[in-house]
Motif scaffolding. Structure first.
Motif, PDB file in Angstrom:
ATOM      1  N   ALA A  91      13.302  -1.041   4.085  1.00  0.00           N
ATOM      2  CA  ALA A  91      12.022  -0.737   3.428  1.00  0.00           C
ATOM      3  C   ALA A  91      11.140  -1.978   3.369  1.00  0.00           C
ATOM      4  O   ALA A  91       9.929  -1.902   3.591  1.00  0.00           O
ATOM      5  N   VAL A  92      11.743  -3.121   3.086  1.00  0.00           N
ATOM      6  CA  VAL A  92      10.975  -4.374   3.058  1.00  0.00           C
ATOM      7  C   VAL A  92      10.424  -4.675   4.451  1.00  0.00           C
ATOM      8  O   VAL A  92       9.253  -5.034   4.603  1.00  0.00           O
ATOM      9  N   ALA A  93      11.258  -4.484   5.472  1.00  0.00           N
ATOM     10  CA  ALA A  93      10.795  -4.700   6.847  1.00  0.00           C
ATOM     11  C   ALA A  93       9.659  -3.734   7.183  1.00  0.00           C
ATOM     12  O   ALA A  93       8.697  -4.113   7.868  1.00  0.00           O
ATOM     13  N   GLU A  94       9.731  -2.524   6.682  1.00  0.00           N
ATOM     14  CA  GLU A  94       8.662  -1.547   6.927  1.00  0.00           C
ATOM     15  C   GLU A  94       7.362  -1.995   6.257  1.00  0.00           C
ATOM     16  O   GLU A  94       6.282  -1.872   6.839  1.00  0.00           O
ATOM     17  N   LEU A  95       7.458  -2.524   5.040  1.00  0.00           N
ATOM     18  CA  LEU A  95       6.256  -3.021   4.372  1.00  0.00           C
ATOM     19  C   LEU A  95       5.624  -4.167   5.162  1.00  0.00           C
ATOM     20  O   LEU A  95       4.406  -4.275   5.236  1.00  0.00           O
ATOM     21  N   ILE A  96       6.452  -4.991   5.743  1.00  0.00           N
ATOM     22  CA  ILE A  96       5.950  -6.137   6.504  1.00  0.00           C
ATOM     23  C   ILE A  96       5.407  -5.719   7.867  1.00  0.00           C
ATOM     24  O   ILE A  96       4.330  -6.158   8.271  1.00  0.00           O
ATOM     25  N   CYS A  97       6.118  -4.853   8.556  1.00  0.00           N
ATOM     26  CA  CYS A  97       5.787  -4.528   9.951  1.00  0.00           C
ATOM     27  C   CYS A  97       5.073  -3.194  10.145  1.00  0.00           C
ATOM     28  O   CYS A  97       4.413  -2.998  11.162  1.00  0.00           O
ATOM     29  N   GLY A  98       5.243  -2.291   9.211  1.00  0.00           N
ATOM     30  CA  GLY A  98       4.713  -0.944   9.383  1.00  0.00           C
ATOM     31  C   GLY A  98       3.199  -0.894   9.325  1.00  0.00           C
ATOM     32  O   GLY A  98       2.519  -1.859   8.988  1.00  0.00           O
ATOM     33  N   THR A  99       2.682   0.275   9.661  1.00  0.00           N
ATOM     34  CA  THR A  99       1.234   0.453   9.705  1.00  0.00           C
ATOM     35  C   THR A  99       0.669   1.001   8.393  1.00  0.00           C
ATOM     36  O   THR A  99      -0.543   1.016   8.212  1.00  0.00           O
ATOM     37  N   GLY A 100       1.524   1.456   7.485  1.00  0.00           N
ATOM     38  CA  GLY A 100       1.038   2.084   6.263  1.00  0.00           C
ATOM     39  C   GLY A 100       0.631   1.121   5.165  1.00  0.00           C
ATOM     40  O   GLY A 100      -0.143   1.465   4.277  1.00  0.00           O
ATOM     41  N   TYR A 101       1.138  -0.083   5.214  1.00  0.00           N
ATOM     42  CA  TYR A 101       0.856  -1.072   4.179  1.00  0.00           C
ATOM     43  C   TYR A 101       0.180  -2.270   4.845  1.00  0.00           C
ATOM     44  O   TYR A 101       0.588  -2.706   5.908  1.00  0.00           O
ATOM     45  N   ALA A 102      -0.829  -2.781   4.198  1.00  0.00           N
ATOM     46  CA  ALA A 102      -1.567  -3.941   4.717  1.00  0.00           C
ATOM     47  C   ALA A 102      -2.183  -3.637   6.079  1.00  0.00           C
ATOM     48  O   ALA A 102      -1.950  -4.333   7.061  1.00  0.00           O
ATOM     49  N   THR A 103      -2.973  -2.567   6.111  1.00  0.00           N
ATOM     50  CA  THR A 103      -3.737  -2.234   7.308  1.00  0.00           C
ATOM     51  C   THR A 103      -4.723  -3.374   7.587  1.00  0.00           C
ATOM     52  O   THR A 103      -4.976  -4.201   6.704  1.00  0.00           O
ATOM     53  N   PRO A 104      -5.301  -3.413   8.761  1.00  0.00           N
ATOM     54  CA  PRO A 104      -6.269  -4.484   9.026  1.00  0.00           C
ATOM     55  C   PRO A 104      -7.412  -4.541   8.002  1.00  0.00           C
ATOM     56  O   PRO A 104      -7.806  -5.627   7.577  1.00  0.00           O
ATOM     57  N   ARG A 105      -7.933  -3.406   7.584  1.00  0.00           N
ATOM     58  CA  ARG A 105      -9.013  -3.405   6.583  1.00  0.00           C
ATOM     59  C   ARG A 105      -8.491  -3.882   5.224  1.00  0.00           C
ATOM     60  O   ARG A 105      -9.170  -4.609   4.513  1.00  0.00           O
ATOM     61  N   GLU A 106      -7.276  -3.473   4.879  1.00  0.00           N
ATOM     62  CA  GLU A 106      -6.690  -3.945   3.625  1.00  0.00           C
ATOM     63  C   GLU A 106      -6.457  -5.454   3.673  1.00  0.00           C
ATOM     64  O   GLU A 106      -6.665  -6.145   2.673  1.00  0.00           O
ATOM     65  N   MET A 107      -6.040  -5.960   4.819  1.00  0.00           N
ATOM     66  CA  MET A 107      -5.829  -7.405   4.941  1.00  0.00           C
ATOM     67  C   MET A 107      -7.142  -8.147   4.739  1.00  0.00           C
ATOM     68  O   MET A 107      -7.188  -9.161   4.036  1.00  0.00           O
ATOM     69  N   THR A 108      -8.213  -7.643   5.317  1.00  0.00           N
ATOM     70  CA  THR A 108      -9.518  -8.275   5.129  1.00  0.00           C
ATOM     71  C   THR A 108      -9.884  -8.261   3.651  1.00  0.00           C
ATOM     72  O   THR A 108     -10.334  -9.275   3.104  1.00  0.00           O
ATOM     73  N   ALA A 109      -9.681  -7.123   3.005  1.00  0.00           N
ATOM     74  CA  ALA A 109      -9.982  -7.020   1.572  1.00  0.00           C
ATOM     75  C   ALA A 109      -9.107  -7.974   0.757  1.00  0.00           C
ATOM     76  O   ALA A 109      -9.581  -8.590  -0.210  1.00  0.00           O
ATOM     77  N   LEU A 110      -7.842  -8.102   1.134  1.00  0.00           N
ATOM     78  CA  LEU A 110      -6.952  -9.034   0.434  1.00  0.00           C
ATOM     79  C   LEU A 110      -7.423 -10.475   0.560  1.00  0.00           C
ATOM     80  O   LEU A 110      -7.415 -11.226  -0.415  1.00  0.00           O
ATOM     81  N   PHE A 111      -7.803 -10.866   1.772  1.00  0.00           N
ATOM     82  CA  PHE A 111      -8.310 -12.228   1.960  1.00  0.00           C
ATOM     83  C   PHE A 111      -9.515 -12.465   1.061  1.00  0.00           C
ATOM     84  O   PHE A 111      -9.652 -13.522   0.439  1.00  0.00           O
ATOM     85  N   GLU A 112     -10.396 -11.490   0.991  1.00  0.00           N
ATOM     86  CA  GLU A 112     -11.582 -11.601   0.136  1.00  0.00           C
ATOM     87  C   GLU A 112     -11.187 -11.678  -1.331  1.00  0.00           C
ATOM     88  O   GLU A 112     -11.738 -12.470  -2.103  1.00  0.00           O
ATOM     89  N   MET A 113     -10.207 -10.874  -1.731  1.00  0.00           N
ATOM     90  CA  MET A 113      -9.756 -10.881  -3.122  1.00  0.00           C
ATOM     91  C   MET A 113      -9.153 -12.234  -3.504  1.00  0.00           C
ATOM     92  O   MET A 113      -9.451 -12.784  -4.563  1.00  0.00           O
TER      93      MET A 113
END
Length: 188
Positions: A91-113
């Motif tokens: 499950a941890v590997a899925e959070l890191i590698c999967g497509t459902g968590y930290a999508t590219p748009r979410e990553m951009t939002a995270l960097f901004e946050m």
């Protein structure tokens, strides 16, 4: 008029403003986010932003709160499905590698946050609270020390993926997760 019930013309307006703010942040960055851009994206009158929020900082905080809440729900869902340590590592590997968590748009939002949180105490506190929620999700399966280490991997590795512009090696990620867990939790 007697007997006429007052109903809000647009009961979802505040929610649309928050969603639009997050989209504007992703598309333009916090530094270029304005009341006008948010109102246009939400398709609401400019004055409605000040009706619902005390200022741009309050809107940004609400947008980042939505981001952390949305991502936390997915984080918890993935981890709660695991029934043993091996599944929890997967499950941890899925959070890191999967497509459902930290999508590219979410990553951009995270960097901004994260960047904005360096200059805004409320958003900084929101980020700190999010860390605690993430660790609570991991704590179903792991000790506190392991939770801290794994959460750092879950936060950091997708950043590397985003900057490198390439998918992560899932086998390497899973081997690293297992090594951290085995070292901090003990074999087996």
């Amino acid at each position: 008029m007697a007997g006429r019930r007052q109903v809000a013309n647009d009961p979802d307006r505040k929610d649309r403003i928050v969603a639009a703010a997050l989209e504007v942040i992703v598309d333009h960055g916090v530094h270029k986010t304005t009341h006008r851009l948010i109102a246009e994206r939400a398709d609401v009158p400019l004055g409605s932003l000040t009706y619902y929020f005390d200022g741009l900082a309050a809107i940004l905080e609400a947008a980042f709160r939505r981001l952390s809440s949305t991502m936390s729900v997915h984080y918890r869902k993935v981890l709660s499905a695991a029934t043993n340590r091996a599944e929890a590592c997967e499950a941890v590997a899925e959070l890191i590698c999967g497509t459902g968590y930290a999508t590219p748009r979410e990553m951009t939002a995270l960097f901004e946050m994260y960047a904005y949180g360096n200059h805004d105490d409320a958003v900084r506190a929101l980020g700190r609270d999010w860390l605690l929620v993430s660790r609570e999700s991991l704590a179903v399966h792991f000790s506190e020390a392991t939770c801290r280490a794994l959460d750092a991997l879950i936060e950091g590795w997708p950043m590397h993926r985003d900057f490198e512009g390439a998918p992560l090696d899932r086998e390497l990620v899973l081997a690293t997760v297992r090594a951290v867990v085995d070292r901090l939790e003990g074999e087996g």
